[in-house]
Design an enzyme around this catalytic site. Structure first.
Site, PDB file in Angstrom:
ATOM      1  CG  ASP A  93     -11.077  13.517  -4.412  1.00  0.00           C
ATOM      2  OD1 ASP A  93     -10.677  14.702  -3.850  1.00  0.00           O
ATOM      3  OD2 ASP A  93     -11.720  12.549  -3.829  1.00  0.00           O
ATOM      4  CG  ASP A 267     -10.304   6.028  -5.356  1.00  0.00           C
ATOM      5  OD1 ASP A 267     -10.736   6.240  -4.513  1.00  0.00           O
ATOM      6  OD2 ASP A 267     -10.301   6.129  -6.429  1.00  0.00           O
ATOM      7  CB  CYS A 305      -2.046 -13.084   4.917  1.00  0.00           C
ATOM      8  SG  CYS A 305      -1.745 -11.190   5.083  1.00  0.00           S
ATOM      9  CB  CYS A 307      -0.394  -8.456   7.159  1.00  0.00           C
ATOM     10  SG  CYS A 307      -1.808  -9.110   8.045  1.00  0.00           S
ATOM     11  CB  CYS A 310      -2.054 -12.979   9.066  1.00  0.00           C
ATOM     12  SG  CYS A 310      -3.361 -12.336   8.610  1.00  0.00           S
TER      13      CYS A 310
END
Length: 376
Positions: A93, A267, A305, A307, A310
């Site tokens: 940014d 974002d 999930c 991930c 999890c």
């Protein structure tokens, strides 16, 4: 326009789009969610773990990096990609938003902004030219114009004055950016919640010419309804053959609504920040792992999930490490949240390609309305 940078539109469904942004460091699948690596790190995550969640691109903050460790230092150490060990695309940014929101004793003129660092009180000057120089030193793939982001609520006259200043700064940013093959420059549309000002801003940016276009000045306190009202028309003012980036958004339902309205990139610090404050984002809404109801629960945070949080740990364990203030609590929840966000983006991309977005969105809202699973 930038050599080595391009955008291919693959499919549309209503106003929603899916495609690919091509960069010299790899492809970015859109709609894309960019995790925020404020100070050259996504907090509580290793770069390869961020990639494993499905992220194609990260965001770095010009304001934070120019103050600490300093853009010149990052350049001496090989540039931001090498410095933080992330070889894929990075968007930086411009520093404008943070200057307005974080620094004290700032003074705004036509030339730029003079401000004092919120770290140590040291004095700095940020202009369009200096912002371009810093982002060049960092070596980011996508560079943002330097703009002013007025805090809402503001009068229409204040918003118009600020937007026109940002458009003059956009021209100066373009001039200072020059010709940098492999690096893209995005313009930022301003204009608050006023349609005429948004259109004026878009026309000015198109006349300057950019590699992509951002919708700025939203998610700054105007509320979701007002934001969606603007997004109902603002993306349509921008070129169809260039990426459209909504800055600083947001919650999962903000993201879904923005994609429905033609946004390609977003974002937000939310998934990583929430991960450090015991909040898990799931298909059934937000879960606070601090709550005592989880302490004896052997079930995963989200059974759908994949991930590590999890797959390998129970709600009971997550509750324990969070209450005990163990670092792994932040690590696991941040990983889960980023994974959930990237899963959501993949779902949106697939739905747009299959011309099935309406059903996907209805299912998304229905699942969230159910709320968390019942306690044991």
């Amino acid at each position: 326009m930038a050599e080595g940078f391009g955008f291919t539109l693959k499919a549309t469904d209503g106003a929603a789009r899916t495609g690919v942004i091509h960069t010299t460091r790899g492809e970015i699948r859109t709609p894309a969610f960019m995790p925020v690596g404020t100070a050259a790190t996504v907090k509580a995550m290793m770069p390869d773990s961020v990639r494993a969640t499905g992220a194609d691109i990260l965001l770095g903050n010009t304001y934070h990096l120019m103050l600490r460790p300093g853009a010149e230092r990052v350049a001496r150490l090989g540039g931001l990609h090498k410095f933080m060990n992330w070889e894929r695309p990075i968007l930086t940014d411009s520093g404008g938003f943070q200057v307005m929101s974080l620094s004290s004793l700032r003074k705004l003129t036509e030339e730029g902004v003079t401000f004092r660092s919120h770290y140590d009180g040291s004095k700095h000057v940020l202009t369009p030219e200096r912002s371009m120089e810093i982002q060049k030193l960092l070596g980011s793939d996508i560079v943002m114009c330097f703009d002013e982001c007025p805090a809402l609520p503001a009068t229409e006259a204040e918003v118009a004055k600020s937007m026109r200043l940002s458009m003059r700064w956009a021209q100066r940013s373009r001039d200072a950016f020059g010709d940098r093959p492999g690096h893209a420059l995005f313009g930022i549309m301003q204009g608050g919640v006023t349609r005429d000002l948004r259109e004026e801003s878009a026309e000015k940016l198109k006349s300057i010419g950019f590699d992509g276009y951002a919708v700025g000045g939203l998610a700054v306190g105007e509320g979701q309804e007002a934001m969606f009202d603007v997004l109902n028309y603002a993306p349509g003012f921008l070129p169809e053959d260039k990426p459209r980036y909504l800055m600083g958004v947001g919650k999962p339902d903000d993201i879904v609504g923005a994609v429905e309205r033609g946004i390609d990139m977003m974002d937000c610090v939310l998934p990583s920040r929430s991960g450090r404050t015991a909040q898990g984002w799931t298909r059934r809404g937000q879960v606070n792992l601090r709550n005592a109801r989880h302490q004896d629960d052997p079930r995963p945070l989200d059974e759908n999930c994949s991930c590590p949080a999890c797959r390998n740990y129970s709600r009971g364990y997550l509750h324990h490490v969070i209450r005990a203030q163990e670092i792994i609590g932040s690590m696991l929840l941040t990983w889960h949240n980023l994974h959930y966000y990237q899963d959501l983006m993949q779902g949106l991309r697939d739905a747009i390609e299959a011309q099935n977005l309406k059903a996907f969105v209805a299912d998304f809202h229905a699942k969230r309305a159910e709320g968390d699973i019942d306690p044991l």
